[in-house]
Design a protein around this motif. Structure first.
Motif, PDB file in Angstrom:
ATOM      1  N   ASP A 223      45.111  31.848  61.660  1.00  0.00           N
ATOM      2  CA  ASP A 223      43.866  31.580  62.373  1.00  0.00           C
ATOM      3  C   ASP A 223      43.936  30.270  63.159  1.00  0.00           C
ATOM      4  OD1 ASP A 223      42.780  33.916  61.432  1.00  0.00           O
ATOM      5  OD2 ASP A 223      41.605  32.971  59.837  1.00  0.00           O
ATOM      6  N   LEU A 224      44.605  29.268  62.592  1.00  0.00           N
ATOM      7  CA  LEU A 224      44.768  28.003  63.320  1.00  0.00           C
ATOM      8  C   LEU A 224      45.565  28.209  64.600  1.00  0.00           C
ATOM      9  CD1 LEU A 224      45.494  25.546  60.357  1.00  0.00           C
ATOM     10  CD2 LEU A 224      43.542  25.428  61.929  1.00  0.00           C
ATOM     11  N   VAL A 225      46.629  29.015  64.528  1.00  0.00           N
ATOM     12  CA  VAL A 225      47.437  29.290  65.715  1.00  0.00           C
ATOM     13  C   VAL A 225      46.621  30.065  66.738  1.00  0.00           C
ATOM     14  CG1 VAL A 225      49.458  30.529  66.579  1.00  0.00           C
ATOM     15  CG2 VAL A 225      49.624  29.178  64.484  1.00  0.00           C
ATOM     16  N   ALA A 226      45.872  31.069  66.281  1.00  0.00           N
ATOM     17  CA  ALA A 226      45.055  31.859  67.205  1.00  0.00           C
ATOM     18  C   ALA A 226      44.043  30.970  67.926  1.00  0.00           C
ATOM     19  CB  ALA A 226      44.348  32.976  66.449  1.00  0.00           C
ATOM     20  N   GLY A 227      43.451  30.038  67.197  1.00  0.00           N
ATOM     21  CA  GLY A 227      42.481  29.135  67.821  1.00  0.00           C
ATOM     22  C   GLY A 227      43.104  28.276  68.901  1.00  0.00           C
ATOM     23  N   ARG A 228      44.303  27.752  68.642  1.00  0.00           N
ATOM     24  CA  ARG A 228      44.985  26.922  69.637  1.00  0.00           C
ATOM     25  C   ARG A 228      45.384  27.750  70.864  1.00  0.00           C
ATOM     26  NH1 ARG A 228      44.107  21.589  69.427  1.00  0.00           N
ATOM     27  NH2 ARG A 228      45.182  20.512  67.741  1.00  0.00           N
ATOM     28  N   LEU A 229      45.868  28.965  70.627  1.00  0.00           N
ATOM     29  CA  LEU A 229      46.259  29.811  71.752  1.00  0.00           C
ATOM     30  C   LEU A 229      45.053  30.107  72.637  1.00  0.00           C
ATOM     31  CD1 LEU A 229      48.746  32.344  70.104  1.00  0.00           C
ATOM     32  CD2 LEU A 229      49.294  30.580  71.783  1.00  0.00           C
ATOM     33  N   ARG A 230      43.935  30.434  72.017  1.00  0.00           N
ATOM     34  CA  ARG A 230      42.726  30.698  72.807  1.00  0.00           C
ATOM     35  C   ARG A 230      42.311  29.450  73.586  1.00  0.00           C
ATOM     36  NH1 ARG A 230      40.795  33.943  68.152  1.00  0.00           N
ATOM     37  NH2 ARG A 230      40.735  36.138  68.824  1.00  0.00           N
ATOM     38  N   ALA A 231      42.375  28.287  72.909  1.00  0.00           N
ATOM     39  CA  ALA A 231      41.998  27.041  73.585  1.00  0.00           C
ATOM     40  C   ALA A 231      42.907  26.748  74.771  1.00  0.00           C
ATOM     41  CB  ALA A 231      42.033  25.878  72.591  1.00  0.00           C
ATOM     42  N   ALA A 232      44.170  27.193  74.680  1.00  0.00           N
ATOM     43  CA  ALA A 232      45.126  26.984  75.770  1.00  0.00           C
ATOM     44  C   ALA A 232      44.955  28.002  76.887  1.00  0.00           C
ATOM     45  CB  ALA A 232      46.556  27.053  75.230  1.00  0.00           C
ATOM     46  N   GLY A 233      44.128  29.020  76.653  1.00  0.00           N
ATOM     47  CA  GLY A 233      43.873  30.002  77.696  1.00  0.00           C
ATOM     48  C   GLY A 233      44.571  31.329  77.513  1.00  0.00           C
ATOM     49  N   VAL A 234      45.184  31.567  76.350  1.00  0.00           N
ATOM     50  CA  VAL A 234      45.824  32.851  76.092  1.00  0.00           C
ATOM     51  C   VAL A 234      44.754  33.868  75.723  1.00  0.00           C
ATOM     52  CG1 VAL A 234      47.441  34.113  74.612  1.00  0.00           C
ATOM     53  CG2 VAL A 234      47.976  31.784  75.354  1.00  0.00           C
ATOM     54  N   ASP A 235      44.820  35.035  76.348  1.00  0.00           N
ATOM     55  CA  ASP A 235      43.877  36.128  76.096  1.00  0.00           C
ATOM     56  C   ASP A 235      44.424  36.977  74.951  1.00  0.00           C
ATOM     57  OD1 ASP A 235      42.091  38.214  76.170  1.00  0.00           O
ATOM     58  OD2 ASP A 235      42.531  38.825  78.237  1.00  0.00           O
ATOM     59  N   LEU A 236      43.780  36.911  73.780  1.00  0.00           N
ATOM     60  CA  LEU A 236      44.233  37.660  72.604  1.00  0.00           C
ATOM     61  C   LEU A 236      43.439  38.952  72.494  1.00  0.00           C
ATOM     62  CD1 LEU A 236      44.502  34.765  69.955  1.00  0.00           C
ATOM     63  CD2 LEU A 236      46.295  35.675  71.441  1.00  0.00           C
ATOM     64  N   ARG A 237      44.134  40.086  72.498  1.00  0.00           N
ATOM     65  CA  ARG A 237      43.490  41.406  72.383  1.00  0.00           C
ATOM     66  C   ARG A 237      43.961  42.069  71.090  1.00  0.00           C
ATOM     67  NH1 ARG A 237      41.910  43.375  77.621  1.00  0.00           N
ATOM     68  NH2 ARG A 237      41.713  41.553  78.996  1.00  0.00           N
ATOM     69  N   PHE A 238      43.192  41.905  70.022  1.00  0.00           N
ATOM     70  CA  PHE A 238      43.560  42.510  68.745  1.00  0.00           C
ATOM     71  C   PHE A 238      43.021  43.936  68.662  1.00  0.00           C
ATOM     72  CE2 PHE A 238      43.395  37.908  67.431  1.00  0.00           C
ATOM     73  CZ  PHE A 238      44.766  37.775  67.302  1.00  0.00           C
ATOM     74  N   GLY A 239      43.648  44.749  67.803  1.00  0.00           N
ATOM     75  CA  GLY A 239      43.218  46.129  67.629  1.00  0.00           C
ATOM     76  C   GLY A 239      43.361  46.944  68.891  1.00  0.00           C
ATOM     77  N   SER A 240      44.355  46.614  69.694  1.00  0.00           N
ATOM     78  CA  SER A 240      44.540  47.283  70.975  1.00  0.00           C
ATOM     79  C   SER A 240      46.000  47.671  71.156  1.00  0.00           C
ATOM     80  CB  SER A 240      44.103  46.359  72.125  1.00  0.00           C
ATOM     81  OG  SER A 240      44.187  47.019  73.371  1.00  0.00           O
ATOM     82  N   GLY A 241      46.236  48.654  72.000  1.00  0.00           N
ATOM     83  CA  GLY A 241      47.593  49.079  72.300  1.00  0.00           C
ATOM     84  C   GLY A 241      47.691  49.598  73.718  1.00  0.00           C
TER      85      GLY A 241
END
Length: 485
Positions: A223-241
């Motif tokens: 969760d800490l990594v996901a938060g930093r990635l989002r803060a850096a501007g990475v678009d995270l799409r979970f539950g998707s394919g």
């Protein structure tokens, strides 16, 4: 073909990556005539397409992030990373994909090298197809070690070849920064490459079927990594394919992706970080009664269990015990010693911590994920302990409360967790998440491997002010937890 056309060696090693090099080094040092067969670059995946180039891309990104948050330094960070300079640094760390230095090391160690694709051809025999179209036949007096590693596993997506997708190789060796990068996957390669290429200026979207990143680490760390990635501007799409994918004709049109939720996005490059497969599909396993393409199961001496005679070894990723370079090299040191001792007729020490037993793969596998923040873990996670029905005491501590952490980053965010066996009073798992925690990992590995009790660990005094003081705080927290009625 007569025996006079067969080259005789004591040991034949298939694959000249770090694992194969270490097996060969041990056997050659023991006086066994050893040859390595390699179809690509001596030094293998780690040197040219994995560990070395990936960390060369990541280190500037992590340094930049830390500097941009630090008082007195942040004002000096006036622009983006110099992508060209970072890529040149990456090239140097990958030796410009030139293996002359590694070949010179083989020569200095007295290890022969045959370039070409090697295949098993029966008991202790190998046939090599050389780049010039010739054939070399080899026979081993004592052992053949398969150290061929793994390759990227791609999904069965229609029209995949036409997409010209990236695997981890292209992601670590790309010559320029893509404008838009799509990443499929939620594991270590996915998050590390998202971290690196976003820092270098790419727009990054990460698409994962999983509900979160890094399923094999503690959830708080992911969760800490996901938060930093989002803060850096990475678009995270979970539950998707990805349902559909097509590379458009124009140079600027990119790859059009249709996602399972009905959304459509466009990227310029698409990285599949969806797992690894063993490089065993074309190494002649059928000639020794095994199935091409399978992982090679071994005992703790790294002898292939499905082949009789204790002459065939599988070392490193190819045996699927622990897909990490440092674990493969550990296995190689053991396998090399086993081969040498068997050749000399010496009895093997197969006790749990004996010289011929690769037990670290089972109890203390350390791994660092080089993201922002870093994740360093060894031993069991909370989920693994529950799955194995192991009773553990869970001890957490916020690393940012340690003076050394604040010296490292005034806005330090991170957490440490250790799992303690309450009966034996030893640590069986540890996870650290936060800037600079990688250097904490070996102390945890020693504590687990050495089965050091928490009572003895009280007398291992951490230096002040360093992040390692978190060890003292974890033990104090455990003491307080145990004291509660």
């Amino acid at each position: 073909m007569s025996d006079e056309n067969i080259q005789m060696y004591d040991v034949i090693v298939l694959g000249a990556g770090p694992v194969g090099e270490n097996v060969a080094d041990r056997t050659a040092a023991a006086g066994l005539r050893t040859v390595i067969v390699e179809s690509e670059l001596v030094g293998g995946e780690c040197s040219y397409w994995a560990c070395e180039p990936s960390k060369a891309l990541l280190r500037p990104a992590l340094l930049y992030g830390e500097a941009a948050r630090f008082p007195g330094v942040a004002n000096a960070v006036t622009g983006p990373l110099d992508a060209d300079a970072v890529l040149k640094h990456r090239d140097r760390m990958a030796a410009d994909w030139d293996d002359r230095g590694q070949v010179e090391w083989l020569e200095s160690a007295g290890i022969a090298l045959i370039r070409g694709h090697g295949r098993l051809d029966g008991v202790r025999e190998v046939t090599v197809e050389t780049p010039g179209g010739g054939t070399v036949r080899l026979r081993a007096r004592h052992a053949v070690a398969v150290c061929t590693g793994t390759r990227a596993a791609l999904p069965p997506l229609p029209g995949l070849d036409a997409l010209r997708p990236w695997t981890s190789r292209e992601a670590t060796s790309a010559r320029e920064v893509p404008r838009r990068l799509g990443i499929v996957g939620a594991g270590v390669v996915a998050v590390e490459m998202a971290t690196a290429w976003r820092a270098l200026g790419a727009e990054v979207v990460l698409i994962a079927r999983e509900p979160r990143l890094l399923a094999r680490v503690e959830e708080f760390a992911a969760d800490l990594v996901a938060g930093r990635l989002r803060a850096a501007g990475v678009d995270l799409r979970f539950g998707s394919g990805i349902v559909t994918a097509e590379r458009a004709g124009g140079p600027d049109d990119g790859i059009h992706l249709g996602l399972s939720g009905g959304e459509r996005i466009v990227v310029d490059e698409l990285l599949f970080a969806t797992g690894r497969a063993p490089r065993t599909d074309d190494i002649g396993l059928e000639t020794v009664g095994s199935v091409p393409g399978d992982w090679l199961a071994t005992d703790d001496a790294f002898t292939v269990t499905a082949v009789d005679g204790e002459w065939l070894y599988a070392v490193g990723d190819v045996n699927h015990r622990a897909l990490l370079t440092h674990q493969g090299k550990y296995q190689a040191r053991i396998a090399g010693q086993v081969i040498a001792d068997r050749a000399a007729g010496r009895e093997l020490d197969r006790s749990p911590w004996g010289a011929h037993a690769g037990t670290a793969d089972l109890v203390a596998v350390p791994q660092v994920v080089f993201t922002d923040p870093e994740i360093a873990a060894v031993g069991l996670t909370t989920e693994e302990a529950a799955r194995l029905d192991r009773t553990v005491d869970v001890v957490d501590y916020e690393i940012g409360r340690v003076a050394g952490a604040i010296q490292h980053d005034p806005e330090y965010r991170g957490r440490a967790r250790i799992l303690i066996d309450p009966e034996r009073r030893v640590i069986v798992g540890a996870t650290f998440a936060g800037p600079g925690v990688a250097e904490l990992l070996h102390s945890a590995t020693i504590a687990i491997t050495g089965e050091i009790t928490v009572d003895r660990l009280w007398h291992a005094v951490p230096s002040f002010p360093t992040i390692s003081e978190v060890w003292l705080r974890l033990l104090e927290t455990y003491r307080d937890q145990r004291a509660k009625p």
